[in-house]
Design a protein around this motif. Structure first.
Motif, PDB file in Angstrom:
ATOM      1  N   PRO A 207       0.790  -1.237   0.000  1.00  0.00           N
ATOM      2  CA  PRO A 207       0.000   0.000   0.000  1.00  0.00           C
ATOM      3  C   PRO A 207       0.817   1.279   0.000  1.00  0.00           C
ATOM      4  CG  PRO A 207      -0.130  -1.122   2.128  1.00  0.00           C
ATOM      5  CD  PRO A 207       0.535  -2.064   1.183  1.00  0.00           C
ATOM      6  N   ASN A 208       2.107   1.184   0.300  1.00  0.00           N
ATOM      7  CA  ASN A 208       2.932   2.402   0.300  1.00  0.00           C
ATOM      8  C   ASN A 208       3.541   2.710  -1.064  1.00  0.00           C
ATOM      9  OD1 ASN A 208       4.560   0.034   0.723  1.00  0.00           O
ATOM     10  ND2 ASN A 208       6.298   1.356   1.153  1.00  0.00           N
ATOM     11  N   LEU A 209       3.349   1.826  -2.058  1.00  0.00           N
ATOM     12  CA  LEU A 209       3.922   2.048  -3.381  1.00  0.00           C
ATOM     13  C   LEU A 209       2.895   2.670  -4.318  1.00  0.00           C
ATOM     14  CD1 LEU A 209       5.992  -1.214  -4.040  1.00  0.00           C
ATOM     15  CD2 LEU A 209       6.649   0.887  -2.823  1.00  0.00           C
ATOM     16  N   ALA A 210       3.272   3.757  -4.954  1.00  0.00           N
ATOM     17  CA  ALA A 210       2.411   4.433  -5.937  1.00  0.00           C
ATOM     18  C   ALA A 210       2.983   4.171  -7.326  1.00  0.00           C
ATOM     19  CB  ALA A 210       2.352   5.927  -5.652  1.00  0.00           C
ATOM     20  N   TYR A 211       2.220   3.449  -8.166  1.00  0.00           N
ATOM     21  CA  TYR A 211       2.672   3.094  -9.511  1.00  0.00           C
ATOM     22  C   TYR A 211       2.195   4.131 -10.527  1.00  0.00           C
ATOM     23  CZ  TYR A 211       3.601  -1.555  -7.586  1.00  0.00           C
ATOM     24  OH  TYR A 211       4.065  -2.603  -6.844  1.00  0.00           O
ATOM     25  N   GLN A 212       3.087   4.478 -11.470  1.00  0.00           N
ATOM     26  CA  GLN A 212       2.717   5.336 -12.589  1.00  0.00           C
ATOM     27  C   GLN A 212       3.397   4.818 -13.854  1.00  0.00           C
ATOM     28  OE1 GLN A 212       2.476   9.716 -12.073  1.00  0.00           O
ATOM     29  NE2 GLN A 212       3.601   9.410 -10.145  1.00  0.00           N
ATOM     30  N   VAL A 213       2.817   5.152 -14.999  1.00  0.00           N
ATOM     31  CA  VAL A 213       3.429   4.864 -16.299  1.00  0.00           C
ATOM     32  C   VAL A 213       3.500   6.164 -17.074  1.00  0.00           C
ATOM     33  CG1 VAL A 213       3.280   3.596 -18.468  1.00  0.00           C
ATOM     34  CG2 VAL A 213       2.564   2.494 -16.339  1.00  0.00           C
ATOM     35  N   SER A 214       4.715   6.529 -17.498  1.00  0.00           N
ATOM     36  CA  SER A 214       4.923   7.747 -18.289  1.00  0.00           C
ATOM     37  C   SER A 214       5.026   7.365 -19.754  1.00  0.00           C
ATOM     38  CB  SER A 214       6.198   8.452 -17.834  1.00  0.00           C
ATOM     39  OG  SER A 214       6.522   9.502 -18.719  1.00  0.00           O
ATOM     40  N   ARG A 215       4.110   7.889 -20.592  1.00  0.00           N
ATOM     41  CA  ARG A 215       4.108   7.599 -22.030  1.00  0.00           C
ATOM     42  C   ARG A 215       4.226   8.866 -22.868  1.00  0.00           C
ATOM     43  NH1 ARG A 215      -1.241   4.928 -23.279  1.00  0.00           N
ATOM     44  NH2 ARG A 215      -0.310   4.831 -25.358  1.00  0.00           N
ATOM     45  N   TRP A 216       4.481   9.997 -22.227  1.00  0.00           N
ATOM     46  CA  TRP A 216       4.507  11.270 -22.964  1.00  0.00           C
ATOM     47  C   TRP A 216       5.947  11.730 -23.169  1.00  0.00           C
ATOM     48  CZ3 TRP A 216       6.552  15.858 -20.940  1.00  0.00           C
ATOM     49  CH2 TRP A 216       6.438  16.964 -21.781  1.00  0.00           C
ATOM     50  N   GLY A 217       6.193  12.341 -24.316  1.00  0.00           N
ATOM     51  CA  GLY A 217       7.458  13.003 -24.574  1.00  0.00           C
ATOM     52  C   GLY A 217       8.596  12.048 -24.880  1.00  0.00           C
ATOM     53  N   ASP A 218       9.797  12.612 -24.941  1.00  0.00           N
ATOM     54  CA  ASP A 218      11.010  11.827 -25.143  1.00  0.00           C
ATOM     55  C   ASP A 218      11.289  11.052 -23.852  1.00  0.00           C
ATOM     56  OD1 ASP A 218      14.047  11.528 -24.665  1.00  0.00           O
ATOM     57  OD2 ASP A 218      13.938  11.896 -26.823  1.00  0.00           O
ATOM     58  N   ARG A 219      11.212   9.737 -23.931  1.00  0.00           N
ATOM     59  CA  ARG A 219      11.285   8.903 -22.730  1.00  0.00           C
ATOM     60  C   ARG A 219      12.490   9.234 -21.857  1.00  0.00           C
ATOM     61  NH1 ARG A 219      13.215   2.977 -23.645  1.00  0.00           N
ATOM     62  NH2 ARG A 219      15.184   4.118 -23.524  1.00  0.00           N
ATOM     63  N   ASP A 220      13.660   9.299 -22.471  1.00  0.00           N
ATOM     64  CA  ASP A 220      14.886   9.476 -21.697  1.00  0.00           C
ATOM     65  C   ASP A 220      14.992  10.871 -21.097  1.00  0.00           C
ATOM     66  OD1 ASP A 220      15.291   6.936 -22.599  1.00  0.00           O
ATOM     67  OD2 ASP A 220      17.048   7.385 -23.824  1.00  0.00           O
ATOM     68  N   ALA A 221      14.625  11.878 -21.885  1.00  0.00           N
ATOM     69  CA  ALA A 221      14.700  13.250 -21.392  1.00  0.00           C
ATOM     70  C   ALA A 221      13.725  13.464 -20.237  1.00  0.00           C
ATOM     71  CB  ALA A 221      14.414  14.232 -22.529  1.00  0.00           C
ATOM     72  N   VAL A 222      12.539  12.899 -20.354  1.00  0.00           N
ATOM     73  CA  VAL A 222      11.538  13.052 -19.294  1.00  0.00           C
ATOM     74  C   VAL A 222      11.998  12.359 -18.018  1.00  0.00           C
ATOM     75  CG1 VAL A 222       9.181  12.459 -18.622  1.00  0.00           C
ATOM     76  CG2 VAL A 222       9.621  13.376 -20.899  1.00  0.00           C
ATOM     77  N   LEU A 229      14.416  15.795  -9.819  1.00  0.00           N
ATOM     78  CA  LEU A 229      13.505  16.394  -8.832  1.00  0.00           C
ATOM     79  C   LEU A 229      13.280  15.508  -7.614  1.00  0.00           C
ATOM     80  CD1 LEU A 229      10.745  17.748 -11.264  1.00  0.00           C
ATOM     81  CD2 LEU A 229      12.664  19.019 -10.254  1.00  0.00           C
ATOM     82  N   GLN A 230      13.809  14.266  -7.636  1.00  0.00           N
ATOM     83  CA  GLN A 230      13.492  13.311  -6.583  1.00  0.00           C
ATOM     84  C   GLN A 230      14.261  13.588  -5.305  1.00  0.00           C
ATOM     85  OE1 GLN A 230      10.960  11.018  -7.062  1.00  0.00           O
ATOM     86  NE2 GLN A 230      10.850  12.259  -8.939  1.00  0.00           N
ATOM     87  N   GLN A 231      13.614  13.308  -4.198  1.00  0.00           N
ATOM     88  CA  GLN A 231      14.242  13.352  -2.897  1.00  0.00           C
ATOM     89  C   GLN A 231      14.573  11.921  -2.467  1.00  0.00           C
ATOM     90  OE1 GLN A 231      14.873  16.337  -1.251  1.00  0.00           O
ATOM     91  NE2 GLN A 231      14.148  17.224  -3.190  1.00  0.00           N
ATOM     92  N   GLY A 232      15.656  11.760  -1.758  1.00  0.00           N
ATOM     93  CA  GLY A 232      16.017  10.436  -1.280  1.00  0.00           C
ATOM     94  C   GLY A 232      16.699   9.602  -2.350  1.00  0.00           C
ATOM     95  N   GLN A 233      17.013   8.361  -2.004  1.00  0.00           N
ATOM     96  CA  GLN A 233      17.764   7.486  -2.902  1.00  0.00           C
ATOM     97  C   GLN A 233      16.847   6.696  -3.811  1.00  0.00           C
ATOM     98  OE1 GLN A 233      20.391   6.082   0.521  1.00  0.00           O
ATOM     99  NE2 GLN A 233      21.723   5.794  -1.252  1.00  0.00           N
ATOM    100  N   GLY A 234      17.375   6.384  -5.006  1.00  0.00           N
ATOM    101  CA  GLY A 234      16.558   5.684  -5.982  1.00  0.00           C
ATOM    102  C   GLY A 234      17.368   4.747  -6.854  1.00  0.00           C
ATOM    103  N   ASP A 325      10.821   0.071   3.869  1.00  0.00           N
ATOM    104  CA  ASP A 325      10.636   0.548   5.241  1.00  0.00           C
ATOM    105  C   ASP A 325       9.187   0.887   5.534  1.00  0.00           C
ATOM    106  OD1 ASP A 325      10.385   2.760   3.637  1.00  0.00           O
ATOM    107  OD2 ASP A 325      11.996   3.921   4.573  1.00  0.00           O
ATOM    108  N   GLY A 326       8.302   0.683   4.562  1.00  0.00           N
ATOM    109  CA  GLY A 326       6.886   0.963   4.760  1.00  0.00           C
ATOM    110  C   GLY A 326       6.487   2.396   4.490  1.00  0.00           C
ATOM    111  N   GLN A 327       7.473   3.267   4.223  1.00  0.00           N
ATOM    112  CA  GLN A 327       7.179   4.663   3.938  1.00  0.00           C
ATOM    113  C   GLN A 327       6.810   4.833   2.460  1.00  0.00           C
ATOM    114  OE1 GLN A 327       7.049   7.010   6.460  1.00  0.00           O
ATOM    115  NE2 GLN A 327       7.278   5.091   7.615  1.00  0.00           N
ATOM    116  N   PRO A 328       6.090   5.906   2.100  1.00  0.00           N
ATOM    117  CA  PRO A 328       5.663   6.097   0.709  1.00  0.00           C
ATOM    118  C   PRO A 328       6.842   6.096  -0.257  1.00  0.00           C
ATOM    119  CG  PRO A 328       4.499   7.618   2.150  1.00  0.00           C
ATOM    120  CD  PRO A 328       5.549   6.952   2.989  1.00  0.00           C
ATOM    121  N   ALA A 329       6.628   5.461  -1.399  1.00  0.00           N
ATOM    122  CA  ALA A 329       7.668   5.383  -2.426  1.00  0.00           C
ATOM    123  C   ALA A 329       7.003   5.378  -3.795  1.00  0.00           C
ATOM    124  CB  ALA A 329       8.528   4.136  -2.243  1.00  0.00           C
TER     125      ALA A 329
END
Length: 624
Positions: A207-222, A229-234, A325-329
């Motif tokens: 429940p803490n995972l939010a899924y999205q699919v990006s299909r707009w624009g130049d995939r790599d540039a987007v 813009l992300q905070q934290g590690q990825g 860790d159960g926190q939003p991601a």
């Protein structure tokens, strides 16, 4: 409730071990069943979500049962990471990797080792054959058990060797664990376990995972824009080691502390990068599937995919590295329509037509002088690389044993440049070599003699220290490991050994059902990526079970609000012209594609005026 049990029904000795070695007072609810069954001597098949504490479900009961626990698992990184963690908890564990077999198996026999991690290929190793009779094996665990199943996304034929363990250790209790398996795969796994195995299936919903699919624009540039813009590690997951190197450079150029991670890196370098990332020195790793499995990293706030994975099992597993860790991601899949055609072509090339398969079989018969009904014993080299895809299938079908043979000291070989411009930050010897290869072999493989190449490099840069063939080889291996080129020593070859008598070539067939399976799984990914309504979490759950849960309420599909979008767009346009690219980039990644469609609809109906740089209100009122 007995005074010797906890509120979860754990016997006191299990509770004591859990507290002493792991520091936990309780298990998670979905861990209790597998732990109790294994501790009581019942065979177990368990499907637990990524990040669900799968390892503890067999480590705790195996420790309680005493004796030796064999853990058969496909990934070296997983073995070493879990052994390190067990040792830190005061538990004796060994991983049989590389050439350490003698030392490790001596420790197992004489050192009271409690856990032995090994790959399925080791089960037929002469050292295993010679030593296993001295062991008191009480528990056998098959980790990443989907690899057992021919219907699994990562089928590994060597896993079928586990059947030999039934006879060698008849009194051992068995556990099969995986995080990604369809109902069909779970049934197949259970059929290969001892009879009476108890099944435990935990809910997949995170429940803490939010899924999205990006299909707009130049995939790599987007993706780069969003990563900055992300905070934290990825993590940014890619499909090849070359992509891993390329993306690490792109992320660095975007201002992120980034590094690559893939199977081509030396073991010490992989460990160093993993430690730097775990300690927070790196914000992001651009990685292949070689990273993450079995590695305990609770702090991942975002996982991006640069292009689609080949199946939803891989996506669930890789995206599931987030938010342990159960926190939003956040889990975002970035795709373009052409990605799926590229992946489909890659899959189809793994399955040659029947004519090519029979041609490869006939070539093998000719090369080994095998007559009908004969089974030559001696291995023979594969001198026709074009037959390798077909020979791999024939090997899977049981006609041959195909083995790779390497000689890293070869003086000749083939170089293929993988297409990126030379990096100016290379050390001088690498830079000179890379520039030469980029000019001489920009797209096609080129055969080279290392001694002659060293002489050419010396003439090209008379001021540099002279290069030797050994130094050139070392630099080629470094560039290969970094993903810039493909270096194949000429003596890197494959050998075939007949595993059954030769038959008439026109009667030879292979099972091509895995091609159909892999294409079907790719279509499932395409359907997931292109879905425009419903719920992402529900779509993933339906791919693995019939269970139906409420919509997650936080994915890009659940948060679509077209009425609110139209109102917000009206308000933005009322303030003056807007730059469409910037406006779309300010929105959630999964909402940009439908918002772009809304802009197109309003433009066609005359509500807005536009050019490539701006859109503005036309004065006409939008309907709805």
């Amino acid at each position: 409730m007995s005074s010797q049990e906890t509120s979860q029904g754990l016997p006191a000795h299990l509770q004591s071990l859990l507290q002493t070695h792991w520091g936990f007072s309780d298990l998670r609810p979905h861990q209790v069943g597998p732990v109790l069954d294994l501790a009581q001597g019942n065979h177990v098949v368990a499907l637990l979500p990524t990040g669900g504490g799968k390892s503890l479900c067999f480590q705790l009961p195996a420790l309680a049962r005493g004796g030796l626990c064999l853990v058969v698992t496909p990934l070296v990184a997983l073995m070493e990471d879990q052994c390190d963690q067990l040792r830190q908890r005061g538990i004796r564990a060994e991983a049989w990797v590389g050439n350490n077999g003698d030392r490790v198996l001596d420790n197992v026999r004489f050192g009271k080792t409690q856990f032995l991690y090994l790959s399925p290929e080791r089960l037929t190793h002469p050292l295993f054959e010679a030593r296993h009779g001295f062991w008191n094996v009480t528990t056998i665990v098959v980790d990443e058990a989907h690899c057992i199943s021919q219907w699994g996304h990562d089928f590994r034929p060597a896993f079928q060797n586990i059947s030999s363990l039934h006879d060698r250790f008849p009194d051992a209790v068995w556990g099969a664990f995986t995080a990604t398996a369809t109902e069909e795969v779970v049934r197949d796994i259970a059929s290969q376990m001892p009879q009476g195995a108890q099944s435990h299936v935990a809910p997949m919903r995170r429940p803490n995972l939010a899924y999205q699919v990006s299909r707009w624009g130049d995939r790599d540039a987007v993706l780069l824009h969003d990563a900055a813009l992300q905070q934290g590690q990825g993590l940014v997951y890619v499909q090849s080691r070359h992509d891993s190197e390329r993306w690490s450079q792109r992320l660095q150029a975007a201002g992120l502390a980034a590094a690559s991670f893939h199977a081509g890196l030396p073991a010490k370098e992989k460990q160093r990068r993993q430690q730097r990332w775990m300690s927070g020195q790196l914000q992001v790793l651009a990685c292949t599937s070689a990273f993450g499995m079995g590695i305990d990293a609770p702090h991942v706030r975002w996982v991006f995919h640069a292009g689609p994975p080949p199946n939803l099992e891989s996506y669930i597993q890789e995206a599931g590295r987030a938010g342990r860790d159960g926190q939003p991601a956040s889990c975002i899949l970035y795709v373009e329509d052409s990605d799926f055609d590229v992946l489909q072509g890659r899959i189809e090339r793994q399955f040659p037509a029947l004519k090519q398969i029979q041609e490869a079989y006939q070539w093998a018969a000719n090369a080994s002088h095998a007559t009908y009904g004969e089974q030559p014993e001696a291995p023979f080299p594969v001198t026709e690389p074009k037959h390798l895809p077909a020979l791999r299938l024939l090997s899977l079908a049981g006609h041959f044993d195909l083995r790779e043979c390497r000689n890293a000291n070869a003086e000749v070989g083939t170089i293929t440049w993988l297409g990126s411009p030379v990096n100016e930050s290379f050390a001088p010897p690498l830079h000179t070599l890379a520039q030469w290869i980029e000019r001489q072999a920009p797209s096609q493989p080129m055969e080279v003699d290392l001694s002659l190449l060293a002489n050419q490099l010396n003439r090209a840069d008379a001021l540099a220290p002279p290069s030797t063939a050994a130094q050139v080889r070392m630099n080629l291996e470094a560039l290969d490991a970094m993903g810039w080129l493909d270096w194949k020593p000429a003596s890197e070859r494959f050998e075939l050994t007949w595993t059954e008598p030769r038959q008439a070539t026109n009667t030879v067939t292979v099972d091509r059902s895995r091609l159909e399976l892999m294409l079907r799984k790719l279509e499932e990914v395409r359907a997931f990526a292109k879905a425009s309504q419903g719920c992402r979490s529900q779509q993933l759950e339906r791919a693995f079970s019939d269970a139906s849960h409420a919509p997650c309420g936080q994915c890009d599909l659940c948060t679509v609000d077209k009425k609110q979008w139209r109102q917000a767009l009206k308000e933005d346009l009322a303030s003056g012209a807007i730059q469409p690219q910037e406006w779309l980039l300010s929105k959630a990644p999964g909402h940009r594609h439908p918002l772009r469609a809304l802009l197109a609809t309003w433009y066609r109906s005359g509500v807005i005026e536009a050019n490539p740089n701006w859109i503005r209100w036309s004065g006409k009122e939008a309907q709805g």
